[in-house]
Each structure stands twice: as structure tokens, then as C-alpha cells.
Design a protein around this motif. Structure first.
Motif, PDB file in Angstrom:
ATOM      1  N   PHE A 161     -33.258  -7.031  62.664  1.00 27.73           N
ATOM      2  CA  PHE A 161     -34.358  -7.174  63.430  1.00 27.73           C
ATOM      3  C   PHE A 161     -34.954  -6.062  63.917  1.00 27.73           C
ATOM      4  O   PHE A 161     -34.546  -4.784  63.693  1.00 27.73           O
ATOM      5  N   LEU A 162     -36.441  -6.163  64.320  1.00 25.59           N
ATOM      6  CA  LEU A 162     -36.856  -4.928  64.927  1.00 25.59           C
ATOM      7  C   LEU A 162     -36.720  -4.928  66.424  1.00 25.59           C
ATOM      8  O   LEU A 162     -36.943  -5.893  67.129  1.00 25.59           O
ATOM      9  N   MET A 163     -36.537  -3.930  66.995  1.00 25.70           N
ATOM     10  CA  MET A 163     -36.603  -3.946  68.559  1.00 25.70           C
ATOM     11  C   MET A 163     -37.311  -2.602  68.915  1.00 25.70           C
ATOM     12  O   MET A 163     -37.334  -1.674  68.105  1.00 25.70           O
TER      13      MET A 163
ATOM     14  N   PRO B 180     -19.396  -1.948  62.584  1.00 24.65           N
ATOM     15  CA  PRO B 180     -18.622  -2.431  63.607  1.00 24.65           C
ATOM     16  C   PRO B 180     -18.759  -3.796  64.208  1.00 24.65           C
ATOM     17  O   PRO B 180     -18.016  -3.986  65.192  1.00 24.65           O
ATOM     18  N   ILE B 181     -19.615  -4.573  63.483  1.00 23.42           N
ATOM     19  CA  ILE B 181     -19.817  -5.972  63.917  1.00 23.42           C
ATOM     20  C   ILE B 181     -19.323  -7.006  62.928  1.00 23.42           C
ATOM     21  O   ILE B 181     -19.708  -6.724  61.774  1.00 23.42           O
ATOM     22  N   ASP B 182     -18.461  -7.910  63.454  1.00 23.87           N
ATOM     23  CA  ASP B 182     -18.346  -9.022  62.428  1.00 23.87           C
ATOM     24  C   ASP B 182     -19.178 -10.164  63.012  1.00 23.87           C
ATOM     25  O   ASP B 182     -19.164 -10.642  64.121  1.00 23.87           O
ATOM     26  N   LEU B 183     -19.591 -11.013  62.049  1.00 18.43           N
ATOM     27  CA  LEU B 183     -20.423 -12.309  62.387  1.00 18.43           C
ATOM     28  C   LEU B 183     -19.740 -13.511  61.715  1.00 18.43           C
ATOM     29  O   LEU B 183     -18.975 -13.416  61.047  1.00 18.43           O
TER      30      LEU B 183
ATOM     31  N   PRO C  16     -29.891 -15.476  66.623  1.00 17.87           N
ATOM     32  CA  PRO C  16     -30.425 -14.127  66.762  1.00 17.87           C
ATOM     33  C   PRO C  16     -30.235 -13.736  68.331  1.00 17.87           C
ATOM     34  O   PRO C  16     -29.802 -12.596  68.596  1.00 17.87           O
ATOM     35  N   LYS C  17     -29.812 -14.557  69.478  1.00 16.28           N
ATOM     36  CA  LYS C  17     -29.399 -14.021  70.646  1.00 16.28           C
ATOM     37  C   LYS C  17     -28.225 -13.615  70.538  1.00 16.28           C
ATOM     38  O   LYS C  17     -27.699 -12.425  71.224  1.00 16.28           O
ATOM     39  N   VAL C  18     -27.159 -14.354  70.027  1.00 14.32           N
ATOM     40  CA  VAL C  18     -25.804 -13.787  69.846  1.00 14.32           C
ATOM     41  C   VAL C  18     -25.729 -12.554  69.053  1.00 14.32           C
ATOM     42  O   VAL C  18     -25.018 -11.725  69.467  1.00 14.32           O
ATOM     43  N   ILE C  19     -26.536 -12.440  67.954  1.00 14.60           N
ATOM     44  CA  ILE C  19     -26.466 -11.285  66.973  1.00 14.60           C
ATOM     45  C   ILE C  19     -27.091 -10.175  67.743  1.00 14.60           C
ATOM     46  O   ILE C  19     -26.448  -9.064  68.001  1.00 14.60           O
TER      47      ILE C  19
END
Ligand code: GUN
Ligand code: ZN
Length: 437
Positions: free
Chosen positions: A74-76, A396-399, A405-408
């Protein structure tokens, strides 16, 4: 949509998920949208893909011109560090065992004296600008040191690497253990995205005449002002003895015309409600620096109370009272501090991760009075953005299945690091990865 010009003016088009804050929503997630950036680095449009797909073709955009974000990308908006001492980066991660006033005399003033050496300054300032950019800080409000040449060099480096910056040559004329501190603010203003900020170090380091002079310079030139306020209780007591004619610490800055809607004051842990009222009336902002506040045991700012007083608030790393140069860390420590306040008082309403995301982006831009230019994805603002990929190899992240998208976003804010920030844009220019890597 605001797009009447010729196709030649569109420099980038991204398609995918965009996450930002709006005045109404702390987090707004826009999926399957298209965002266009013009060749001046401004956001030209942000629309649902199906609403612009045919227009894009008319404007001559081949599908291959569009930068397609992946499923886990995503872009932020770029993050805004509203308070960081570039000069203290050399000892970030060390020297956190003393309270503020002793910490300044023992560690900070001796290190800052070294910035008369431009080679030393060049090394540290290059590293801090690159490190913060890699970590997603597209705007930094910097304290340099009292040294004019080194302060100008910091501005030059921010411009060269593509970081938006306010750069403050530190002004101080009393109570320093190091003798060579002298005055004169710098007013050079020669880069589009790097500006000077009038920087009295804090009331105990400044005579009344210096504070008045700086207030006059700031007001005559419509400049930003930054300083420290009510960080630690011993400092608050010291200010009472140094300025007996002032009602409060805030009153010291008020009386010297240093509180305007372009003022940002770091910490404010011990401000009273009456003082917060003065902040609100003058439009001055607070920079909350929770890593520093905990690391050197200064206090815990009640951010909820500041926000309830309608005072503008952004987050800061306060390197090197704070040990981390990352705004992700500033967000996490903000949540920790808010939770600690809830442990103390269950009536306290804990901040949410969405609110903290807002403070690191749009809130920071408001605190610096730059929200007409940056802070979120609104047509006409500068495109300062991070491309985030939560699924980088060995990251560093496991999905897990079913995570939206909010959890991500929440996982990125709590677990992510610079490996997940694959690109950084400032005013439409891609500045990370660095061109030299
Ligand atoms: N107050 C005055 N100077 C400083 C500084 O350099 N760091 C912090 N945290 N507080 C200050
Ligand atoms: Zn500071």
C-alpha cells in the motif's frame, strides 16, 4: 477530479491500496484506486480505478505506465518527525542514564561542541538524513547546533537526499557547561523544501533579551519557531526561578512573542490545563516524544488531554534523548505511554493505533502548519509517500489467511521496519532507494 492539463504533466500513476487520514477519519483505506502525480510533484487525482480507467487511456497512459501495487502493498503518506536533534544522532542508543539537566551537561553539550568541525558534521548529518529517510521520515523538524556552517550543511544534505526539512541553528547564551556557545540565527532560505526555523534551545539556556530578539525575528520574517517546554519537573522548577516575573513556563515563551501558529514545542509533559489553553489560543503545537520521555525518565504526556484541549500535536523521535530515529518507534511508544496512563487511571481513554497513525502523518503536518502542503493524499498537496510491502522476503511480518488491509496496516505499524518501506517519495521525487545504492 482536478485534471484539465495535458497528459505530459502526469509523472506517475499508482494503482492499488492507499491508506491515509482525513479530518474525519483517522484511517481511510482506499482500495483499487488510482493516484496520479504531476511533474511538479503534486497529487493530480485520486479516484476509483473504474472511474478513471477510460480517461487514463485518453490521456495516453498505457497499462504499463501504471505502477501496480501488489496484494500486500500500500501507499501511505510520508511520516513527519516534528522533533529531532540531527546533531545527537552520533550517540543515539547510548547515554540514557541521567535525567535531563545532567544529561545535557554530561553528554549533549560536549558532543554538540564538535560541530565546529565540518567533517564531523558532514559524517553525522549524512547518516541521520539517510537513516530517517529510509525509515520513512519525509519531513523532519531538526535541531542542529549553534554552528552556522554545520547548520547550513544539514540543510544542504536534506535537500540533496530529498528530505523536506525545517532546520534550526540552536540559539543559547546562558547556563551551558561549555563556554563557546554564542548567538546568531540563520535565515538563509534557498531550497524549495528546506526552511529555517528559529530555535531557542529552551528557556533555561536563553536570556530574556535573546528570547525577545528571536521572537522579533520569527514574527518579522513569518518563520517557524521550535523549542522545548516542561519536559522534566526539575526543569520546570528551574524556569520558575530564572523567570520569576512569568506565571508559567508557557508564559515565558508567550511574553517573548514566541508562541504563534508556526510554533512547535517539544515534550510538554508537565503543562497545566491553563497552559494548554494558551497553546490553543495561539495556535502553537506540541511535539510528543515518548521514547525520550521514558528513556531519560522525564514524564508521560497525556496526549488525550492535549487533544481534548484542541491543541495541535505531532510525534517526534527526539533523537538522542529518544534512542530510535524511526517514526514507527515513535508511534509504538505513543501507544505504550497511553496504555501506561490507562494502567494508572482506568478512566483514561487509550489512544488507538489509528489515532497514532494520524498523529505521525496528518497530525505532524498540522503541528508544523504544513497541512496545506503535506500530510495526506489530497489533490493539490505534494506527493510525499511511502510504498509499503508487508511481505518482503525474510521480513519482520508474517501474514495469515483472511487478514484484510486494516490488519495489515496494524501489523506494519507494530512489527514493520525499514525493510518494509521499499520506496519513499518526497514532492513526487523518488528518494529511496538511494540513487547511489
Ligand atoms: N532541552 C534542552 N535541550 C534539550 C535537548 O537537547 N534534548 C532534550 N530532550 N531536551 C532538551
Ligand atoms: Zn529535543
Amino acid at each position: 477530479m482536478n485534471r484539465n492539463d495535458t497528459t505530459a504533466r502526469i509523472a506517475h500513476v499508482f494503482r492499488g491500496t492507499f491508506v491515509h487520514s482525513t479530518p474525519r477519519a483517522a484511517v481511510e483505506i482506499l482500495q483499487n484506486c488510482v493516484l496520479g502525480v504531476d511533474d511538479k510533484g503534486k497529487i493530480a487525482f485520486i479516484e476509483k480505478h473504474q472511474d478513471v480507467v477510460s480517461l487514463l487511456e485518453i490521456w495516453g497512459f498505457e497499462t504499463s505506465d501504471i505502477k501496480q501495487l501488489g496484494q500486500y502493498e500500500f501507499l501511505m503518506p510520508g511520516m513527519v518527525d516534528t522533533h529531532i536533534h540531527a546533531s545527537q544522532y552520533s550517540y543515539a542508543g547510548t547515554a540514557l542514564d541521567l535525567p535531563l539537566l545532567e544529561w545535557l551537561n554530561t553528554y549533549t553539550f560536549p558532543v554538540e561542541a564538535k560541530y565546529k568541525d565540518l567533517d564531523f558534521a558532514n559524517d553525522v548529518y549524512t547518516k541521520v538524513v539517510r537513516r530517517t529517510l529510509k525509515n520513512g521520515t519525509t519531513t523532519a523538524c531538526y535541531f542542529a547546533t549553534i554552528h552556522t556552517d554545520a547548520s547550513l550543511l544539514l540543510g544542504e544534505l536534506a535537500d540533496r537526499f530529498g528530505q523536506r526539512a525545517l532546520v534550526g541553528k540552536v540559539c543559547m547564551d546562558c547556563n551551558s557547561a561549555v563556554p563557546q556557545y554564542k548567538e546568531s540565527p540563520i535565515l538563509e532560505d534557498c531550497y524549495p523544501n528546506v526552511k529555517p526555523v528559529v530555535t531557542p534551545r529552551f528557556a533555561p539556556s536563553c536570556s530574556s533579551s535573546l528570547l525577545s530578539e528571536l521572537g522579533e525575528i520569527a514574527n518579522n520574517n513569518k518563520l517557524h519557531v521550535q523549542s522545548h517546554i516542561s519536559e522534566n519537573k526539575e526543569e520546570v522548577e528551574l524556569v520558575k526561578t530564572l523567570f520569576p516575573g512569568c506565571k508559567s513556563y508557557t508564559d515565558v515563551y508567550l511574553k517573548h512573542n514566541l508562541l504563534t501558529d508556526r510554533t512547535i514545542m517539544a515534550h510538554g509533559c508537565h503543562l497545566t490545563d491553563e497552559e494548554l489553553e494558551i497553546f490553543r489560543e495561539t495556535g502553537s503545537a506540541v511535539s510528543h516524544c515518548p521514547n525520550s520521555n521514558i528513556s531519560i525518565c522525564s514524564g508521560m504526556l497525556n496526549v488525550r488531554n492535549v487533544l481534548n484541549h484542541k491543541v495541535k500535536l505531532g510525534l517526534g523521535t527526539d533523537v538522542a534523548g529518544g534512542y530510535s530515529p524511526s517514526m514507527l518507534d515513535a508511534m509504538r511508544r505513543t501507544l505504550d505511554t497511553s496504555k501506561a496512563l490507562t494502567i494508572q487511571d482506568p478512566q483514561h481513554k487509550t489512544l488507538s493505533f489509528e489515532e497514532v497513525f494520524r498523529l505521525a502523518t496528518l497530525g505532524g503536518s498540522e503541528a508544523l502548519s504544513l497541512d496545506d502542503q503535506i500530510g495526506n493524499f489530497v489533490v493539490g498537496k505534494d506527493f510525499d509517500a511511502l510504498r509499503v510491502n508487508v511481505c518482503v522476503p525474510d521480513g519482520p511480518i508474517d501474514l495469515f489467511p483472511g487478514e484484510g488491509p486494516k490488519v495489515i496496516l496494524e501489523k506494519f505499524l507494530n512489527l514493520g521496519d525499514d525493510r518494509n518501506i521499499t520506496e519513499v517519495y518526497m514532492a513526487g521525487r523518488r528518494v529511496v532507494p538511494f540513487p547511489d545504492t
